[in-house]
Write an enzyme that holds these catalytic residues in place. Structure first.
Site, mmCIF file in Angstrom:
data_model
loop_
_atom_site.group_PDB
_atom_site.id
_atom_site.type_symbol
_atom_site.label_atom_id
_atom_site.label_comp_id
_atom_site.label_asym_id
_atom_site.label_seq_id
_atom_site.Cartn_x
_atom_site.Cartn_y
_atom_site.Cartn_z
ATOM 1 N N TYR A 112 -0.267 -7.953 -6.373
ATOM 2 C CA TYR A 112 1.092 -7.443 -6.158
ATOM 3 C C TYR A 112 1.974 -8.537 -5.574
ATOM 4 O O TYR A 112 1.519 -9.359 -4.782
ATOM 5 C CB TYR A 112 1.079 -6.283 -5.160
ATOM 6 C CG TYR A 112 0.644 -4.961 -5.739
ATOM 7 C CD1 TYR A 112 1.552 -4.145 -6.404
ATOM 8 C CD2 TYR A 112 -0.661 -4.516 -5.596
ATOM 9 C CE1 TYR A 112 1.160 -2.919 -6.925
ATOM 10 C CE2 TYR A 112 -1.064 -3.296 -6.108
ATOM 11 C CZ TYR A 112 -0.149 -2.504 -6.769
ATOM 12 O OH TYR A 112 -0.540 -1.294 -7.275
ATOM 13 N N TYR A 151 -7.966 -4.255 -8.861
ATOM 14 C CA TYR A 151 -8.008 -5.105 -7.664
ATOM 15 C C TYR A 151 -8.871 -4.467 -6.578
ATOM 16 O O TYR A 151 -8.989 -3.251 -6.505
ATOM 17 C CB TYR A 151 -6.593 -5.407 -7.148
ATOM 18 C CG TYR A 151 -5.755 -4.206 -6.770
ATOM 19 C CD1 TYR A 151 -5.868 -3.617 -5.507
ATOM 20 C CD2 TYR A 151 -4.830 -3.681 -7.660
ATOM 21 C CE1 TYR A 151 -5.079 -2.529 -5.164
ATOM 22 C CE2 TYR A 151 -4.039 -2.586 -7.319
ATOM 23 C CZ TYR A 151 -4.177 -2.015 -6.068
ATOM 24 O OH TYR A 151 -3.396 -0.935 -5.730
ATOM 25 N N HIS A 164 -3.801 0.548 -12.769
ATOM 26 C CA HIS A 164 -2.917 1.710 -12.628
ATOM 27 C C HIS A 164 -1.474 1.267 -12.486
ATOM 28 O O HIS A 164 -1.185 0.150 -12.076
ATOM 29 C CB HIS A 164 -3.312 2.564 -11.415
ATOM 30 C CG HIS A 164 -3.202 1.830 -10.115
ATOM 31 N ND1 HIS A 164 -4.183 0.997 -9.648
ATOM 32 C CD2 HIS A 164 -2.197 1.765 -9.198
ATOM 33 C CE1 HIS A 164 -3.813 0.463 -8.497
ATOM 34 N NE2 HIS A 164 -2.598 0.897 -8.202
#
Ligand SMILES: [Fe+3]
Lengths: 246, 204
Positions: A112, A151, A164
């Site tokens: 992220y 992850y 997701h």
């Protein structure tokens, strides 16, 4: 929100057995963040029946294209290119027009873009990880992105999130407000995940798994996954005046 | 066999996770250049009618630690008690007031803060007036389904005493968990997810 007459009925009661409960000890963070007392139930008032509206005018040209909306000119995000599309309907099966969808995700390596993120997978300089769109008059939406990577996360010693995409959804009433996650057909990691397993019913989990749809791919560009979203339905207001004793 | 009702099931909720800011407040998460502004950062402008107030507070977990990764949204009527929504059929709300705000808790101080106006009164279904209130929705890592509560105001005692929702609460000693305390032009509303001071959350 097109020319439809706005509806003003109360929303159906939420089926709290279908949603995850607040306290799910396998997902450790929930332990101290879950209310322990019973929720107080009441039928919707105007404060829950109404909700904010978001117009298509606020959308930028690339808001629904995560491959390009953060990329430098002439560059694009790395990863498997996919289209995510579907329809937002309510529990009655009626399309929800004008619903704002916001989505966010890790990059193709599972990383992220966030200052609190410590996973060693590389950042992609051309991937921000956020996008948004508004459903059309029939409730349909679509956006383009790259398939996110799985992850690891600190919960158990070796817990991994399945690939997701997070979704935030606004319907027509504030009581329909929903945040959820979309998973991908065929991912074996889904069934090991403590966050997925916070949902007690297997059929409810399956409602979050998007299907690969080769008929909606863009040939030589992107494969497609279909993800329909169901928001709370609402009661008819047909007899409301009488019920109110007017 | 009987006919099928044919209702669908609502999409199940999942936690917003630790990175909700990326999707909902990307500029706050330092992802700039995608959206001009984060949605919900501003509810008012110079022309907004009504008394300007600040709503602020923190969200505490069961150990007494404030959450630094939560996201709050509020939804409220304008100063005359009208919602800025197509489902509002009683009149037209103040066009200079959105009624909706979104704010992440600060990553250092853990505080949330909304600049808004004091809402007017909105009728309950039976026509009785509800006391001025703000609807709150809270999501965060570890919260599996968004929590809904209401903020009422401590200087509206007469209206609060007659509020049909507050009246319904059996455990009277929990009612104060829904009432913000005035401090100058601010109202402080701390939220407790667990423990003796647990805030009342609604299934509505
Ligand atoms: Fe995630």
């Amino acid at each position: 929100m097109s020319n439809r007459k706005p509806e003003t009925g109360a929303f159906f009661q939420r089926d709290r057995q279908w949603h995850p409960p607040a306290y799910t000890p396998e997902y450790k963070t929930s332990v101290v963040r879950s209310p322990q007392r019973a929720l107080i139930s009441f039928d919707n008032t105007l404060s829950e029946i109404t909700g904010p509206v978001f117009g298509h005018a606020m959308l930028g040209e690339l808001d629904a294209d995560l491959i390009y909306n953060y990329a430098k000119p002439g560059e694009s995000a790395i990863g498997q290119r996919i289209i995510v599309y579907g329809r937002v309907v309510d529990e009655r099966g009626k399309g929800v027009a004008g619903a704002l969808l916001e989505f966010w995700q890790a990059n193709a390596g599972g990383r992220y873009r966030h200052k609190r993120e410590g996973y060693l997978a590389a950042l992609d300089p051309n991937f921000g990880g956020c996008g948004r769109t508004i459903t059309d008059d029939d409730g349909y939406y679509r956006f383009r992105t790259v398939k996110p990577g799985a992850y690891p996360w600190p919960n158990g010693v070796n817990d991994w999130r399945p690939a997701h995409i997070h979704f935030s959804v606004f319907g027509h009433g504030f009581a329909q407000r929903l945040i959820t996650q979309m998973y991908f057909e065929g991912d074996p990691m889904i069934w090991n995940c403590p966050i997925v397993k916070s949902i007690p019913d297997k059929a409810a989990i399956e409602q979050l798994i998007a299907a690969l749809d080769m008929n909606n791919t863009i040939p030589m560009d992107a494969r497609a996954y279909k993800f329909d979203i169901v928001l709370r339905g609402r009661r008819s207001t047909l007899f409301e005046n009488r019920m109110e004793g007017n | 066999m009987v006919q099928q009702l044919g209702y669908l099931k609502e999409t199940p909720s999942q936690t917003a996770g630790p990175y909700v800011h990326i999707g909902c407040t990307p500029n706050f998460a330092e992802i700039t250049g995608v959206y001009e502004n984060d949605l919900g950062v501003s509810m008012v402008n110079d022309k907004t009618q009504g008394e300007r107030i600040i709503l602020r507070g923190r969200v505490f977990d069961g150990t007494g630690t404030p959450l630094r990764d939560a996201l709050l949204e509020i939804w409220q009527a304008d100063s005359k008690g009208l919602y800025n929504s197509p489902s509002e059929l009683r009149g037209t709300a103040d066009p200079n007031f959105t009624g909706w705000g979104r704010c992440p808790t600060d990553m250092e101080t853990a505080e949330y803060r909304f600049e808004t106006v004091k809402p007017g009164q909105v009728p309950f279904k039976d026509g009785r007036m509800m006391a001025p209130h703000v609807t709150v929705w809270i999501v965060a890592r570890g919260i599996n389904i968004g929590l809904q509560t209401r903020i009422y105001f401590d200087d509206e005692k007469a209206a609060n005493d007659k509020d049909p929702i507050l009246q319904r609460i059996e455990h009277r000693n929990r009612v104060p968990t829904l009432i913000a305390k005035r401090d100058g032009s601010s109202y402080i509303f701390d939220i407790y997810l667990q423990g003796d001071k647990e805030t009342i959350f609604f299934d509505v």
